[in-house]
Write a protein that holds these residues in place. Structure first.
Motif, mmCIF file in Angstrom:
data_model
loop_
_atom_site.group_PDB
_atom_site.id
_atom_site.type_symbol
_atom_site.label_atom_id
_atom_site.label_comp_id
_atom_site.label_asym_id
_atom_site.label_seq_id
_atom_site.Cartn_x
_atom_site.Cartn_y
_atom_site.Cartn_z
ATOM 1 N N TYR A 297 -3.339 23.631 -8.546
ATOM 2 C CA TYR A 297 -3.469 22.589 -9.561
ATOM 3 C C TYR A 297 -4.038 21.320 -8.939
ATOM 4 O O TYR A 297 -3.768 21.005 -7.772
ATOM 5 N N SER A 298 -4.787 20.566 -9.740
ATOM 6 C CA SER A 298 -5.164 19.212 -9.330
ATOM 7 C C SER A 298 -3.956 18.292 -9.503
ATOM 8 O O SER A 298 -2.956 18.659 -10.107
ATOM 9 N N GLY A 299 -4.048 17.079 -8.983
ATOM 10 C CA GLY A 299 -2.896 16.187 -8.917
ATOM 11 C C GLY A 299 -2.463 15.636 -10.260
ATOM 12 O O GLY A 299 -3.252 15.522 -11.209
ATOM 13 N N LEU A 300 -1.197 15.264 -10.316
ATOM 14 C CA LEU A 300 -0.650 14.612 -11.504
ATOM 15 C C LEU A 300 -1.033 13.134 -11.523
ATOM 16 O O LEU A 300 -1.208 12.517 -10.460
ATOM 17 N N PRO A 301 -1.139 12.522 -12.696
ATOM 18 C CA PRO A 301 -1.540 11.114 -12.768
ATOM 19 C C PRO A 301 -0.359 10.171 -12.529
ATOM 20 O O PRO A 301 0.804 10.552 -12.673
ATOM 21 N N PHE A 302 -0.672 8.936 -12.186
ATOM 22 C CA PHE A 302 0.333 7.884 -12.090
ATOM 23 C C PHE A 302 -0.326 6.537 -12.329
ATOM 24 O O PHE A 302 -1.555 6.403 -12.295
ATOM 25 N N THR A 303 0.509 5.516 -12.562
ATOM 26 C CA THR A 303 0.032 4.182 -12.927
ATOM 27 C C THR A 303 0.491 3.156 -11.900
ATOM 28 O O THR A 303 1.688 3.089 -11.609
ATOM 29 N N PRO A 304 -0.400 2.354 -11.344
ATOM 30 C CA PRO A 304 0.028 1.245 -10.485
ATOM 31 C C PRO A 304 0.748 0.183 -11.321
ATOM 32 O O PRO A 304 0.204 -0.324 -12.300
ATOM 33 N N THR A 305 1.966 -0.127 -10.955
ATOM 34 C CA THR A 305 2.774 -1.088 -11.702
ATOM 35 C C THR A 305 3.287 -2.181 -10.781
ATOM 36 O O THR A 305 3.172 -2.083 -9.549
ATOM 37 N N VAL A 306 3.859 -3.208 -11.383
ATOM 38 C CA VAL A 306 4.491 -4.294 -10.636
ATOM 39 C C VAL A 306 5.874 -4.547 -11.219
ATOM 40 O O VAL A 306 6.139 -4.243 -12.381
ATOM 41 N N ILE A 307 6.756 -5.100 -10.397
ATOM 42 C CA ILE A 307 8.081 -5.506 -10.856
ATOM 43 C C ILE A 307 8.030 -6.916 -11.431
ATOM 44 O O ILE A 307 8.654 -7.211 -12.452
ATOM 45 N N ASN A 308 7.270 -7.772 -10.781
ATOM 46 C CA ASN A 308 7.219 -9.184 -11.172
ATOM 47 C C ASN A 308 5.897 -9.490 -11.876
ATOM 48 O O ASN A 308 4.820 -9.286 -11.310
ATOM 49 N N ALA A 309 6.010 -9.934 -13.135
ATOM 50 C CA ALA A 309 4.838 -10.340 -13.912
ATOM 51 C C ALA A 309 5.121 -11.717 -14.488
ATOM 52 O O ALA A 309 5.452 -11.854 -15.674
#
Length: 432
Positions: A297-309
């Motif tokens: 399988y190709s890789g699963l997706p993910f999202t770059p996130t932040v804790i502090n906004a």
């Protein structure tokens, strides 16, 4: 109607254009009863006063909360004597209600396909086709009392906490604070909404060699894209606009290859090699069957996130997407650095979530070879002994998990977990 949830019309067509070529097409619509809250909104155990908890604190460790003879005190939240309704107290979360009640819809899925199959020989066939589906009226359980993002032109210094134009006036931007003044309803209030969609589109190919000369082989390949805004009723970031998170589903894998085989090794009596071998040699080397299922399988997706906004001023999104300021790719992705977290920062505009699309990066590929070797020994008439040697992840390939994707925390971009290592097991099965 709710009692017709099992209704699922189907239509299938097959047309033979040549002696060995067939075209098939199909369409179906399915209605499904989803999990609790997704269809009927709430069960009786979610109706007041059952979920109106009462907490009575003892004066000290030696004094009972109440006398068993007198019973517990009456709840402090009685129904309104004029309307019969139970007012929602501050701090009590609500998870299942329709607004309005007529907003109820039954979730459904439309599925369709078009395939072409060709038979090359009596034992070899190939098939290629388009397979897709869409989901409609899918269950979402958003917190509609989430604080709305501030306006880009909000006032940085506003002495009036009830003014929704103040950047820092988080509670003033909540729906139930603005519409029910004086009630202090700042808690999460989760609506039941059958109002989301999803889609899946794929190119699917299959080559099948039915048992001939000791080999049975099946190879399948899928090139696909599954798109979603929410999953399992949860919102990824903004509860007030989950369409902002439209992107690949968390389970989406662009490429999928599967190989399944059963091969009777061609050695021993009646085989291509070793047909004249001795009984002892045939007992040791003949009659073995090599089988397995291998998946890639190709890789699963993910999202770059932040804790502090900080520029969202306390808006309680489920997650905060990051802003991209550079190239996230690294020359040699590995467990120590799968992507470049320095390419991302907290959202740089007031009242706006990050500009990185949901699930825009991909994790490591996945490869798993499960192989087995076995043989059946004849002990006596009607009695056999089957020996198997099974290997799970036979080549001991390290399948890494997705990296830590919170870019403003230590360890961002690193992978700290993996799937199981190789496992072996031996088995004997006596039949009589």
């Amino acid at each position: 109607k709710p009692y017709n949830l099992g209704f699922a019309p189907r239509l299938g067509i097959a047309y033979q254009i040549q002696e060995r070529t067939v075209i098939r097409a199909g369409y179906g619509r399915s209605f499904t009863a989803s999990a609790l809250g997704a269809v009927f909104g709430q069960a009786p155990d979610y109706d007041p006063p059952i979920t109106n908890p009462q907490s009575v604190t003892a004066a000290n460790s030696y004094t009972p909360v109440f006398s068993l003879l007198n019973g517990p005190p009456l709840p402090q939240n009685p129904a309104n004597v004029n309307t019969g309704r139970y007012p929602l107290p501050s701090g009590l979360n609500t998870f299942y209600f329709f607004n309005p009640p007529s907003a109820y819809r039954i979730p459904l899925a439309d599925s369709y396909n078009l395939t072409v199959q060709h038979e090359f020989t009596n034992t070899l066939t190939a098939e290629i086709g388009y397979v897709g589906n869409v989901g409609r009226h899918l269950f979402v359980n958003p917190n509609i009392n989430q604080s709305a993002p501030p306006s880009p032109n909000c006032l940085l210094t506003d002495p009036n906490p009830n003014d929704p134009n103040g950047c820092s006036n988080v509670n003033a931007r909540r729906y139930f604070v603005a519409n029910f003044p004086g009630r202090d309803l700042t808690q999460g209030i989760y609506e039941t909404c059958n109002c989301d969609n999803s889609s899946y589109n794929s190119l699917q190919a299959k080559v099948q060699k039915r048992a001939a000369r000791g080999l049975d082989l099946l190879v399948t390949y899928t090139y696909s894209k599954a798109m979603a805004n929410t999953e399992t009723g949860g919102v990824f970031s903004n509860n007030l606009n989950w369409w902002q998170d439209h992107g690949p589903a968390n389970f989406d894998r662009k490429h999928a290859l599967s190989i399944a085989h059963v091969w009777q090794l061609p050695y021993g009596h009646g085989q291509h090699w070793g047909g004249s071998s001795s009984k002892a040699m045939d007992l040791v080397l003949g009659g073995w069957v090599f089988s397995g299922i291998s998946t890639f399988y190709s890789g699963l997706p993910f999202t770059p996130t932040v804790i502090n906004a900080p520029l969202l001023f306390g808006t309680d999104f489920a997650n905060y997407r990051a802003d991209a300021i550079g190239n996230p790719n690294v020359p040699n992705p590995n467990a120590n650095e799968w992507f470049n977290p320095a390419a991302f920062v907290a959202p740089q505009a007031i009242g706006r979530n990050g500009d990185v699309p949901h699930n825009s990066l991909r994790g490591p590929r996945y490869a798993l070879l499960n192989l087995s070797l076995g043989k059946t020994f004849t002990v006596a008439e009607g009695k056999t002994l089957e020996f198997t040697w099974e290997n799970f992840n036979a080549i001991n390939h390290v399948n890494l998990a997705n990296p830590a994707s919170t870019v403003d925390q230590s360890g961002a971009g690193q992978i700290t977990s993996a799937a199981d290592m190789r496992q072996m097991q031996f088995g004997l099965h006596f039949r009589f």
